[in-house]
Scaffold this motif. Structure first.
Motif, PDB file in Angstrom:
ATOM      1  N   PHE A  68      37.459 -14.026  75.447  1.00  0.00           N
ATOM      2  CA  PHE A  68      36.718 -13.073  76.270  1.00  0.00           C
ATOM      3  C   PHE A  68      35.386 -12.684  75.628  1.00  0.00           C
ATOM      4  O   PHE A  68      35.237 -12.727  74.421  1.00  0.00           O
ATOM      5  CB  PHE A  68      37.549 -11.793  76.480  1.00  0.00           C
ATOM      6  CG  PHE A  68      38.871 -12.031  77.132  1.00  0.00           C
ATOM      7  CD1 PHE A  68      38.979 -12.108  78.510  1.00  0.00           C
ATOM      8  CD2 PHE A  68      40.022 -12.193  76.367  1.00  0.00           C
ATOM      9  CE1 PHE A  68      40.201 -12.342  79.112  1.00  0.00           C
ATOM     10  CE2 PHE A  68      41.251 -12.420  76.959  1.00  0.00           C
ATOM     11  CZ  PHE A  68      41.342 -12.496  78.335  1.00  0.00           C
ATOM     12  N   ASP A  69      34.464 -12.242  76.477  1.00  0.00           N
ATOM     13  CA  ASP A  69      33.184 -11.713  76.033  1.00  0.00           C
ATOM     14  C   ASP A  69      33.036 -10.305  76.627  1.00  0.00           C
ATOM     15  O   ASP A  69      33.066 -10.177  77.851  1.00  0.00           O
ATOM     16  CB  ASP A  69      32.043 -12.613  76.514  1.00  0.00           C
ATOM     17  CG  ASP A  69      30.677 -12.128  76.077  1.00  0.00           C
ATOM     18  OD1 ASP A  69      30.603 -11.324  75.121  1.00  0.00           O
ATOM     19  OD2 ASP A  69      29.686 -12.550  76.701  1.00  0.00           O
ATOM     20  N   PRO A  70      32.991  -9.236  75.837  1.00  0.00           N
ATOM     21  CA  PRO A  70      32.846  -9.282  74.396  1.00  0.00           C
ATOM     22  C   PRO A  70      34.150  -9.511  73.643  1.00  0.00           C
ATOM     23  O   PRO A  70      34.121  -9.881  72.476  1.00  0.00           O
ATOM     24  CB  PRO A  70      32.249  -7.918  74.049  1.00  0.00           C
ATOM     25  CG  PRO A  70      32.770  -6.998  75.094  1.00  0.00           C
ATOM     26  CD  PRO A  70      32.874  -7.846  76.344  1.00  0.00           C
ATOM     27  N   GLY A  71      35.299  -9.235  74.258  1.00  0.00           N
ATOM     28  CA  GLY A  71      36.566  -9.464  73.576  1.00  0.00           C
ATOM     29  C   GLY A  71      36.857  -8.463  72.478  1.00  0.00           C
ATOM     30  O   GLY A  71      37.650  -8.724  71.577  1.00  0.00           O
ATOM     31  N   SER A  72      36.241  -7.304  72.572  1.00  0.00           N
ATOM     32  CA  SER A  72      36.478  -6.250  71.586  1.00  0.00           C
ATOM     33  C   SER A  72      37.856  -5.629  71.804  1.00  0.00           C
ATOM     34  O   SER A  72      38.475  -5.811  72.850  1.00  0.00           O
ATOM     35  CB  SER A  72      35.385  -5.189  71.697  1.00  0.00           C
ATOM     36  OG  SER A  72      35.253  -4.771  73.032  1.00  0.00           O
ATOM     37  N   SER A  73      38.314  -4.885  70.824  1.00  0.00           N
ATOM     38  CA  SER A  73      39.599  -4.211  70.914  1.00  0.00           C
ATOM     39  C   SER A  73      39.626  -3.324  72.166  1.00  0.00           C
ATOM     40  O   SER A  73      38.713  -2.544  72.404  1.00  0.00           O
ATOM     41  CB  SER A  73      39.815  -3.361  69.661  1.00  0.00           C
ATOM     42  OG  SER A  73      41.023  -2.650  69.762  1.00  0.00           O
ATOM     43  N   ASP A  74      40.680  -3.463  72.967  1.00  0.00           N
ATOM     44  CA  ASP A  74      40.786  -2.713  74.223  1.00  0.00           C
ATOM     45  C   ASP A  74      42.269  -2.483  74.540  1.00  0.00           C
ATOM     46  O   ASP A  74      42.813  -3.069  75.477  1.00  0.00           O
ATOM     47  CB  ASP A  74      40.086  -3.488  75.341  1.00  0.00           C
ATOM     48  CG  ASP A  74      39.786  -2.637  76.571  1.00  0.00           C
ATOM     49  OD1 ASP A  74      40.307  -1.504  76.663  1.00  0.00           O
ATOM     50  OD2 ASP A  74      39.048  -3.124  77.445  1.00  0.00           O
TER      51      ASP A  74
END
Length: 172
Positions: A68-74
């Motif tokens: 994923f983009d940004p694929g940050s912690s969620d």
């Protein structure tokens, strides 16, 4: 993980108490492989929802940026993440019309059992995520216990509190 990978059918995952709120965060979830566009339709059918309704991914946090983009912690599914082009054909069941998904990331501290399941599934399939939709009926609450989930009968496999339950059939 083996059942999800080999059979490609959804399972009901019940662990501890149900979360409060509008999203499945792992304690009351229907989990399924995301590798087929038909899975989204199947999950919406099981839940008696409209076909266009999206199905979210639950992904190992350490692989989220790869997919994923940004694929940050969620961990609470708060944001849409763009599915990277090289993954779109691999996980079509979780992709919205615009190429995004409402991602939930998981690490071992947040949800050890889901993390373990996703890690084992990733080892078998090469895919670090599964479809995740809430284990509830349309306009009703989450299943309060195993008995209510079995009575519902929407899936043939239920994992609850460390035990796997399978509906009797000629296939098993």
């Amino acid at each position: 993980a083996r059942i999800l990978h080999e059979e490609g059918k959804p399972i009901l995952f019940l662990d501890g108490n149900a979360e409060i709120g509008p999203r499945a965060l792992g304690n009351r979830s229907i989990l399924a492989p995301a590798n087929s566009p038909a899975m989204k339709r199947h999950l919406n059918e099981i839940k008696n929802r409209e076909d266009y309704r999206p199905v979210a991914p639950i992904c190992l946090e350490q692989y989220a940026r790869e997919v994923f983009d940004p694929g940050s912690s969620d961990p609470y599914m708060l944001y849409d993440h763009k599915i990277r082009e090289d993954w779109q054909h691999r996980v079509p069941a979780i992709m919205h019309e615009d190429g995004t998904a409402r991602l939930q990331t998981v690490n071992a501290q947040q949800h050890p059992k889901i993390h373990s399941l996703l890690s084992a599934y990733h080892a078998l399939s090469g895919v670090p995520l599964l479809c995740n939709t809430s284990a509830n009926l349309k306009q009703k609450g989450f299943f309060p216990d195993l008995k209510s989930a079995v009575h519902w009968g929407g899936v043939t496999t239920i994992w609850s509190d460390g035990k796997l339950y399978r509906a009797p059939s000629s296939d098993h």
